[in-house]
Design a protein around this motif. Structure first.
Motif, short mmCIF file in Angstrom:
data_model
loop_
_atom_site.label_atom_id
_atom_site.label_comp_id
_atom_site.label_asym_id
_atom_site.label_seq_id
_atom_site.Cartn_x
_atom_site.Cartn_y
_atom_site.Cartn_z
N PHE A 1 0.85 -1.19 0.00
CA PHE A 1 0.00 0.00 0.00
C PHE A 1 0.89 1.24 0.00
O PHE A 1 1.85 1.33 0.76
CB PHE A 1 -0.91 0.02 1.24
CG PHE A 1 -2.00 -1.01 1.19
CD1 PHE A 1 -3.20 -0.73 0.55
CD2 PHE A 1 -1.82 -2.26 1.78
CE1 PHE A 1 -4.20 -1.69 0.51
CE2 PHE A 1 -2.82 -3.21 1.73
CZ PHE A 1 -4.02 -2.93 1.09
N GLY B 1 -3.72 2.67 -1.15
CA GLY B 1 -3.78 2.75 0.30
C GLY B 1 -4.93 3.61 0.76
O GLY B 1 -5.57 4.33 -0.01
N ASP C 1 1.78 4.27 1.34
CA ASP C 1 1.45 4.96 2.59
C ASP C 1 2.61 5.79 3.11
O ASP C 1 2.61 6.23 4.26
CB ASP C 1 1.05 3.94 3.65
CG ASP C 1 2.10 2.86 3.86
OD1 ASP C 1 3.19 2.96 3.26
OD2 ASP C 1 1.84 1.93 4.66
N VAL D 1 -1.65 -0.45 7.86
CA VAL D 1 -2.09 0.30 6.68
C VAL D 1 -3.32 1.13 7.08
O VAL D 1 -4.41 0.58 7.23
CB VAL D 1 -2.41 -0.65 5.51
CG1 VAL D 1 -2.84 0.15 4.28
CG2 VAL D 1 -1.20 -1.52 5.19
N GLU E 1 -6.98 -0.77 6.67
CA GLU E 1 -7.12 -2.13 6.15
C GLU E 1 -6.86 -3.12 7.28
O GLU E 1 -6.07 -2.85 8.19
CB GLU E 1 -6.13 -2.37 5.00
CG GLU E 1 -6.25 -1.41 3.83
CD GLU E 1 -7.60 -1.51 3.12
OE1 GLU E 1 -8.18 -2.61 3.14
OE2 GLU E 1 -8.05 -0.49 2.56
N GLN F 1 -0.94 -0.77 -4.30
CA GLN F 1 -2.27 -0.19 -4.15
C GLN F 1 -2.17 1.21 -3.52
O GLN F 1 -1.22 1.52 -2.80
CB GLN F 1 -3.14 -1.09 -3.29
CG GLN F 1 -3.37 -2.46 -3.91
CD GLN F 1 -4.32 -3.31 -3.10
OE1 GLN F 1 -4.98 -2.80 -2.20
NE2 GLN F 1 -4.38 -4.60 -3.41
#
Length: 629
Positions: free
Chosen positions: A40, A138, A42, A237, A217, A136
């Motif tokens: 993710f 995030g 982040d 995350v 998440e 991804q």
């Protein structure tokens, strides 16, 4: 992407089987194991690990290749350590691939920014299978709007927040509101806006708390999202919004103002400051201010502290009454109506107002000066007027004079009773920064009031120079050089021996000194200051211009035989110059001559040295004017 690298593999096989070189190179990129990976974006480093390549690799050169899903080469880590040091958090969200390549030296196109589909090699290369890295975007908590909020706690009134919204485009599988204290300790986890707005904060006690919004998440417990844990320790995350402050306060108490009342003369140019005000009792409230209002409640000023209040000049407020208050309040000043020009009677919100202190402002009587001949004193000194009331000086205010002789202020406002009782007016010269409230010794003008006016003059204050006379000679007695006798001037009479004083001047009062001058090329150069015409001047032993053999006779004067001044190198010839005697303030306001110049004379072009020369009256013998009340 699979179709892309099928083409790449086919190209590699083509190079292996169709080479014109009889010595076909056998290449094998081997097989990659590990992954796939999901990260993710982040802001935290995302590194791959656990990747390996089998032992079947053959080729002169090898490298890892990182591409995007279009085949663009993003990186070329030369070995596994370099690959595992790549931070996959930096690229934008999307998919990238990790490959391993074995190739010969003439491979073309294996460069960052180029496309792996365009690899060309006159011999051959071999490419491994790929490992997928999914990046991804995030979570995104968005932005909280609303508040801040201030509640008085313990009053039995339900304290609910309202109007809070989450703006932007929040993203993330799970979400919650979070209520923390100032240290980040999680006090509550309202699952949605309805739960948040139904929470009663009245029982939470005095202090601050903060409302946040989170998207995350995984499980709440896995990221540390639990009551009594600390939001600063969240991990995993997630995305945390900005916070909204909730200030929980006790009911304000302003306390009691003591001091005053005060009575000021306004419009007199004298700073009117209150002093000695204090607050008694136990004041409670986050924010505070003093308030100055008129007698109808209109807010005239908002000094934030006692120092600011005591620094406020009420002289410009005009005739009338004003009131001083103290307030304790919560929230923003504008929210409760605490603004200049609004009315204190209309204050609303959470506040407590003290009692008031009265300030009476009375208009002063006017005193007008009509004085000519005053000079610019520069930045370090000012003129100050005084009225003598019952034998004591009372200031009427200070002023300056420009190079045109114009007063910066001609009208002054003083206590009407004192002005009516005044018997004299005095004008003095004072330091601009003056620690002494009394008049300085440098008093310039004086005059008695007769009815509504007083005629003031320097004659009765500094001296009457109408009968003053002067004599001087040209000589240089401080050196033994007989060739420069026209380069010195001495105020003595040597027509009969022994020599006598050449200046007949009145004795000056304290605060004044005489000073001699020679005007060279339009610039006056001092001969020194003195108070007694029959004694040496103040710089007889220290003059930078005199000779080295002695200090000269015991009379005022100067030898210009050393150094230079006014662009003239000494010795020089003083014939044709102008000799002046001035009256100077002590301390002196300027290196130039003061306005009073009782004696002056142009040195004759054919003057003889060591011969008495008579001076004439100077350009300014006195300064005078009228003061009207």
């Amino acid at each position: 992407m699979k179709k892309l690298f099928y083409g790449v593999l086919a190209l590699a096989l083509s190079f292996s089987s169709c080479s014109d070189d009889e010595n076909v190179v056998e290449l094998n990129a081997g097989t990659l194991t590990g992954g796939p990976f999901t990260f993710f974006k982040d802001g935290k480093p995302d590194m791959v690990s656990g990747i390996s390549i089998d032992d079947n690799v053959k080729g002169s050169n090898t490298s890892f290749i990182i591409t995007d899903d279009a085949g663009v080469i993003l990186g070329l880590p030369p070995n596994l350590a370099a690959l595992e040091g790549v931070d996959f958090d930096e690229p934008d969200p999307g998919t990238c691939y990790i490959w391993y390549i074995a190739y010969e030296n003439d491979l073309q196109g294996l460069e960052i920014g180029k496309n792996a589909n365009d690899l060309k090699d006159p011999r051959s290369f071999d490419l491994s299978n790929r490992i997928d890295v999914n990046r991804q975007g995030g979570p995104n908590a968005g932005t909280l709007t609303g508040g801040p909020f201030t509640f008085v706690v313990g009053d039995g009134t339900v304290d609910n927040v309202s109007g809070i919204e989450v703006t932007g485009t929040p993203e993330g599988t799970n979400s919650s509101f979070i209520i923390t204290d100032e240290a980040g300790k999680i006090l509550g986890l309202p699952g949605d806006k309805a739960a948040l707005e139904s929470a009663d904060l009245d029982g939470a006690g005095v202090g601050k708390c903060f409302i946040w919004y989170i998207r995350y998440e995984g499980e709440a417990a896995d990221i540390g999202l639990e009551a009594d844990k600390n939001a600063t320790d969240l991990e995993g995350v997630f995305s945390l919004s900005n916070s909204i402050e909730v200030n929980r306060v006790a009911a304000p108490v302003a306390g009691t103002l003591v001091g005053g009342p005060f009575n000021f003369l306004v419009g007199d140019g004298v700073v009117d400051n209150v002093s000695g005000i204090s607050i008694t009792g136990t004041s409670v409230g986050t924010n505070s201010s003093y308030i100055i209002t008129d007698d109808a409640g209109k807010i005239l000023g908002l000094p934030p502290t006692l120092a600011a209040l005591e620094g406020a000049n009420l002289d410009g407020a005009g005739n009338g009454v004003c009131l001083i208050w103290y307030i304790r309040y919560e929230g923003e000043a504008a929210d409760i109506g605490l603004e200049a020009d609004k009315n204190a009677n209309d204050l609303k919100g959470i506040f407590s107002l003290s009692n008031s202190i009265t300030v009476n402002r009375t208009a002063a009587a006017k005193l007008t000066l009509d004085i000519a001949g005053l000079e610019n004193l520069g930045d370090d000194f000012k003129y100050e007027g005084w009225i003598i009331v019952n034998g004591a000086p009372v200031t009427t205010g200070v002023f300056s004079v420009n190079d045109m002789g114009e007063l910066s202020q001609e009208e002054f406002f003083v206590d009407p009773t004192m002005l009516a009782d005044a018997t004299k007016f005095v004008l003095s010269i004072e330091p601009t920064v003056d620690p002494d409230p009394a008049p300085a010794d440098t008093k310039l003008l004086i005059g008695d009031f007769s009815g509504s006016s007083a005629s003031v003059s320097s004659v009765d204050m500094v001296g009457d120079f109408s009968t003053s006379t002067g004599k001087y000679i040209l000589a240089t007695p401080t050196d033994m050089d007989a060739s420069n006798e026209f380069s010195g001037v001495w105020f003595l009479d040597n027509s009969a021996m022994p020599a006598t004083a050449g200046l007949d001047l009145p004795t000056l009062p304290a605060g004044w000194k005489y000073e001699g001058w020679v005007v060279l090329g339009g610039t006056p150069v001092s001969t020194g200051t003195f108070v007694d015409p029959a004694a040496a001047d103040d710089n007889a032993a220290t003059s930078p211009y005199k000779g080295a053999d002695n200090n000269g006779p015991g009379y005022p004067g100067e030898d210009y035989v050393m150094g230079s001044a006014a662009g003239v190198t000494f010795p020089t010839d003083l014939r044709g110059s102008t000799v002046v005697i001035s009256v100077e303030p002590s301390p002196d306001n300027s290196p130039a001559p003061f306005a009073l110049k009782p004696l002056a004379h142009g040195v004759p072009a054919m003057a003889a040295d060591h011969t008495v020369i008579n001076m004439g009256a100077g350009p300014v013998l006195s300064i005078s004017g009228t003061v009207t009340r």
